[in-house]
Design an enzyme around this catalytic site. Structure first.
Site, PDB file in Angstrom:
ATOM      1  N   GLN A 161      -1.648   6.428   7.003  1.00 47.33           N
ATOM      2  CA  GLN A 161      -2.489   5.978   5.897  1.00 47.33           C
ATOM      3  C   GLN A 161      -1.812   4.769   5.235  1.00 47.33           C
ATOM      4  OE1 GLN A 161      -1.654   6.598   2.442  1.00 47.33           O
ATOM      5  NE2 GLN A 161      -3.601   5.851   1.631  1.00 47.33           N
ATOM      6  N   ASN A 193      -0.539   3.731   2.490  1.00 44.43           N
ATOM      7  CA  ASN A 193       0.700   3.750   1.689  1.00 44.43           C
ATOM      8  C   ASN A 193       1.928   4.226   2.453  1.00 44.43           C
ATOM      9  OD1 ASN A 193      -0.478   2.809  -0.631  1.00 44.43           O
ATOM     10  ND2 ASN A 193      -0.895   4.843  -1.468  1.00 44.43           N
ATOM     11  N   LYS A 194       1.756   4.709   3.670  1.00 41.81           N
ATOM     12  CA  LYS A 194       2.892   5.258   4.403  1.00 41.81           C
ATOM     13  C   LYS A 194       3.806   4.130   4.898  1.00 41.81           C
ATOM     14  CE  LYS A 194       1.465   9.523   3.898  1.00 41.81           C
ATOM     15  NZ  LYS A 194       0.216   9.666   3.184  1.00 41.81           N
ATOM     16  N   ASN A 195       5.024   4.471   5.354  1.00 42.32           N
ATOM     17  CA  ASN A 195       5.996   3.424   5.720  1.00 42.32           C
ATOM     18  C   ASN A 195       5.465   2.497   6.804  1.00 42.32           C
ATOM     19  OD1 ASN A 195       7.527   4.943   3.979  1.00 42.32           O
ATOM     20  ND2 ASN A 195       9.420   4.725   5.171  1.00 42.32           N
ATOM     21  N   ILE A 196       4.774   3.054   7.803  1.00 42.06           N
ATOM     22  CA  ILE A 196       4.021   2.205   8.733  1.00 42.06           C
ATOM     23  C   ILE A 196       2.579   2.704   8.747  1.00 42.06           C
ATOM     24  CG2 ILE A 196       6.040   1.564  10.138  1.00 42.06           C
ATOM     25  CD1 ILE A 196       4.894   3.342  12.372  1.00 42.06           C
TER      26      ILE A 196
END
Ligand SMILES: *Cc1c(COP(=O)(O)O)cnc(C)c1O
Length: 375
Positions: A182, A184-187
């Site tokens: 999603q 906002n996740k790191n990738i």
């Protein structure tokens, strides 16, 4: 950065070559699941030590599908943490099983594994640990409990890509491991997720549940023998994922550097001076998906967020205690059942943390926060 610019708590960092590659995919004539999805799954599998990996259109559905593959449904109990995105518990209800919560550890804010073990009953079939902010639980202890009680594990590693346990990437060992991509996740793939599985039979089932329960054979053979949904990833999303995955190590290193700078700038007396609680200062295993502090009770989270906003700083909020949502109260959960989770759920905030942030941004956040917490 200048104080005139708003600093969000999170921001995807997508490089120009990824943007160009998405353009190529759009022009290629093949935009839904195809060669890019297969290539993304191949690269993820190599990173996870050769284990089978399948991609999906969300992190949420990967957990639901893992529960289905494990045969979990009505009458079965699944234990998880009350401090997570509500998706973690919703998937248990989605397959007709019964969610059971165990309180969290006040320091790591992850599920307390002793309380998890105490919550096991003869009906318990699986556990869903969550690695809040990307910080794993004690993985040796987790899998010892699972083995002792013959339980399946669905790791909600939505936030933990790039995190490690004793040098091994999260996802490269264990039972089912679920990741989210999603925004906002790191990738990210904008929306998406992947599931690491144990063997080819599970991977084949994951493919069926991903697309209407369909199995194809030969030129025109088609059969449907289980109920599946519509959960496949597109080649557009996988193209973003491939570009992001190439940046994973850089992104993780930058986040670790920023976390280190938060600790250094706040100083060792910050907790004593303000009554706020910092995250555990363990820098190596964690991908620093979030940098979260628990506010002292004398300030409300809403006040803190509003006052930081006045200084052009965005503050995130992860998460409200799940068992206190109306849907869960209607199942019999109530205030007082998980006191540590309830306090954290009331007072936790996420400070700005993303790979393209600078150390100067960190200093700006720390100065504003010291000011707000001073009175
Ligand atoms: C993001 C997240 C999810 C859900 O992932 P989606 O891709 O948004 O469906 C589940 N659990 C946790 C802990 C998350 O952070």
């Amino acid at each position: 950065m200048s104080t005139n610019n708003f600093l969000p708590f999170s921001k995807p960092c997508i490089d120009e070559s990824t943007i160009a590659a998405v353009g190529e995919t759009l022009r290629s004539g093949w935009i839904t699941n195809g060669p890019k999805v297969l290539e993304f799954e191949k690269q993820l599998s190599a990173y996870f030590g050769g284990r089978p990996v399948r991609t999906f259109n969300s992190g949420t559905c990967t957990m639901e599908i893992a529960l289905r593959i494990a045969g979990i449904g009505a009458g079965d109990e699944v234990i998880t943490t009350p401090i997570s995105w509500v998706a973690t518990a919703n998937v248990i209800l989605e397959v007709g099983a019964t969610p059971v919560f165990a309180d969290v550890d006040p320091v790591t804010r992850n599920i307390d594994l002793d309380k998890l073990e105490a919550a096991i009953t003869p009906r318990t079939k699986a556990i869903i640990p969550v690695y809040l902010a990307g910080k794993p639980v004690d993985m040796d202890k987790l899998y010892a409990i699972a083995a002792r009680h013959k339980l399946r594990v669905i790791e909600d590693a939505a936030q933990a890509i790039g995190s490690t346990w004793q040098g091994k990437p999260i996802g490269s060992f264990g039972d089912f491991v679920s990741f989210s991509f999603q925004a906002n996740k790191n990738i990210t793939t904008a929306e998406g997720g992947c599931l690491v599985l144990n063997n080819a039979a599970e991977a084949a089932l994951a493919e069926k549940y991903r697309l209407q329960g369909v199995t194809r054979s030969g030129w025109d053979g088609i059969e449907v023998d289980v109920l599946g949904g519509k959960y496949n990833m597109t080649d557009i999303a996988a193209t973003i994922g491939l570009g992001q995955f190439a940046q994973l190590n850089t992104i993780t290193a930058q986040r670790r550097k920023l976390a280190k700078h938060y600790f250094a700038t706040l100083g060792k007396d910050f907790e004593k001076q303000t009554g706020a609680q910092l995250p555990p200062a363990e820098l190596a295993n964690t991908n620093w998906h979030l940098f979260q502090i628990v506010l002292p009770e004398r300030i409300t989270r809403a006040d803190f967020m509003a006052r930081m906003k006045e200084q052009n700083i965005g503050i995130g909020y992860h998460y409200a205690a799940i068992h206190l949502f109306k849907l869960y109260r209607a199942l019999g959960f109530k205030e007082g059942m998980f006191p540590i989770a309830e306090r954290i759920g009331r007072q936790i905030v996420s400070l700005p943390m993303f790979a393209t942030m600078t150390e100067v941004d960190v200093e700006h956040v720390c100065a504003a926060m010291k000011d707000v917490l001073a009175g």
